[in-house]
Write a protein that holds these residues in place. Structure first.
Motif, short mmCIF file in Angstrom:
data_model
loop_
_atom_site.label_atom_id
_atom_site.label_comp_id
_atom_site.label_asym_id
_atom_site.label_seq_id
_atom_site.Cartn_x
_atom_site.Cartn_y
_atom_site.Cartn_z
N ASP A 51 0.89 8.00 6.11
CA ASP A 51 -0.33 7.21 6.01
C ASP A 51 -1.14 7.60 4.77
OD1 ASP A 51 -1.84 9.43 6.67
OD2 ASP A 51 -2.71 8.59 8.48
N GLY A 52 -1.88 6.63 4.24
CA GLY A 52 -2.66 6.87 3.02
C GLY A 52 -3.30 5.61 2.49
N ARG A 53 -3.28 5.46 1.16
CA ARG A 53 -3.91 4.28 0.54
C ARG A 53 -2.92 3.49 -0.32
NH1 ARG A 53 -6.78 7.04 3.04
NH2 ARG A 53 -9.05 7.20 3.05
N ASN A 105 11.65 4.04 7.23
CA ASN A 105 10.36 4.61 6.82
C ASN A 105 9.25 3.62 7.15
OD1 ASN A 105 11.17 7.11 5.84
ND2 ASN A 105 11.72 6.26 3.84
N ILE A 106 8.11 4.17 7.58
CA ILE A 106 6.98 3.31 7.95
C ILE A 106 5.74 3.73 7.13
CG2 ILE A 106 5.46 2.56 9.83
CD1 ILE A 106 7.78 3.15 11.79
N ALA A 107 5.13 2.75 6.47
CA ALA A 107 3.92 3.02 5.65
C ALA A 107 2.69 2.50 6.38
CB ALA A 107 4.05 2.30 4.31
N ILE A 108 1.66 3.34 6.45
CA ILE A 108 0.39 2.91 7.06
C ILE A 108 -0.73 3.16 6.05
CG2 ILE A 108 -1.19 3.14 9.00
CD1 ILE A 108 1.06 4.14 10.72
N ASP A 109 -1.26 2.09 5.50
CA ASP A 109 -2.38 2.20 4.56
C ASP A 109 -3.63 1.60 5.19
OD1 ASP A 109 -1.20 3.32 2.11
OD2 ASP A 109 0.05 1.51 2.17
#
Ligand code: DC
Length: 232
Positions: A134-136, A7-11
């Motif tokens: 993606d998010g915060r 899983n990849i998180a983009i904030d």
């Protein structure tokens, strides 16, 4: 060898180009892209339709009940080749990009009931891996164990110019100053709210893309993603 479905998180900050790069990376890796900003925007549209927002106040008691009737999800659109956000079964992908929604979304995103419901949904979507979200608060709250995390930012003027270009498609009279003001205000509210404020995860890789082309950003992400998948 089969690639690992990490899983990849983009904030990052508003209009920093997170979704453009997340979509491109998801396509390249054959991962599922989840735009959590679209979910908060759909929740805002719901609150506007239900008349739960009075100028800048939200009726928190009414919200508690109303949230039970709020159905938000994604459906893949073969034409755009992207998952698109639905509210109560209808596609609202275009409607949620209006300035009216943008003006109220930080207010709605600060409501604990709303966040709780959407975070739960997002965590379910990420359960089987292979998700780029993606998010915060993705790297800090939604997927604190994500294998790879990015924190994206750019100069506010650059971000506002990019947003104006996007908004022109729906509103040719869009004003730069208004967009810039909204963006700075959203950053302020998003970073200072009590529940899940926008914050860089300790293990996130920072990307300032003020001076980078789409291709340069994409390559930056891809190199890190391939490395993370290889070490899985
Ligand atoms: O990414 P975006 O600009 O479409 O997001 C819209 C708003 O939703 C943004 O002002 C903050 C909020 N948001 C949030 O609070 N948490 C997320 N995970 C994603 C978005």
């Amino acid at each position: 060898m089969e690639q690992q479905k990490i899983n990849i998180a983009i904030d990052g900050h508003s209009s920093a180009g997170k979704s453009t790069m997340a979509k491109a990376l998801a396509k390249e890796l054959n991962f599922v892209y989840v735009d959590t900003g679209a979910m908060y925007r759909a929740a805002t549209l719901f609150c506007l339709r239900e008349r739960l927002i009075e100028s800048n106040e939200i009726d928190s008691k009414k919200i508690e009940h109303a949230v039970k009737r709020m159905y938000i999800g994604f459906k893949y659109n073969p034409k755009t080749e992207q998952p698109e956000v639905h509210l109560g079964g209808s596609n609202v992908e275009e409607e949620i990009r209006s300035l009216e929604v943008a003006k109220k979304v930080s207010l709605v995103a600060a409501i604990p009931n709303i966040r709780h419901k959407l975070v739960e949904l997002q965590q379910r979507m990420a359960e089987s891996g292979g998700v780029i979200m993606d998010g915060r608060d993705i790297g800090t709250v939604v997927m604190p164990n994500a294998k790879l995390k990015f924190f994206v930012t750019a100069d506010a003027q650059v971000r506002a110019r990019r947003r104006v270009e996007e908004l022109k498609a729906i509103n040719p009279n869009v004003k730069f100053e208004e967009v810039l003001k909204n963006l700075v205000e959203r950053d302020r509210i998003d970073s200072n709210r009590a529940v899940s404020p926008l914050r860089q995860a300790d293990d996130a890789i920072v990307l300032d893309n003020s001076q980078l082309t789409h291709e340069e950003q994409f390559q930056f992400l891809l190199v890190h993603a391939r490395k993370a998948m290889a070490s899985e």
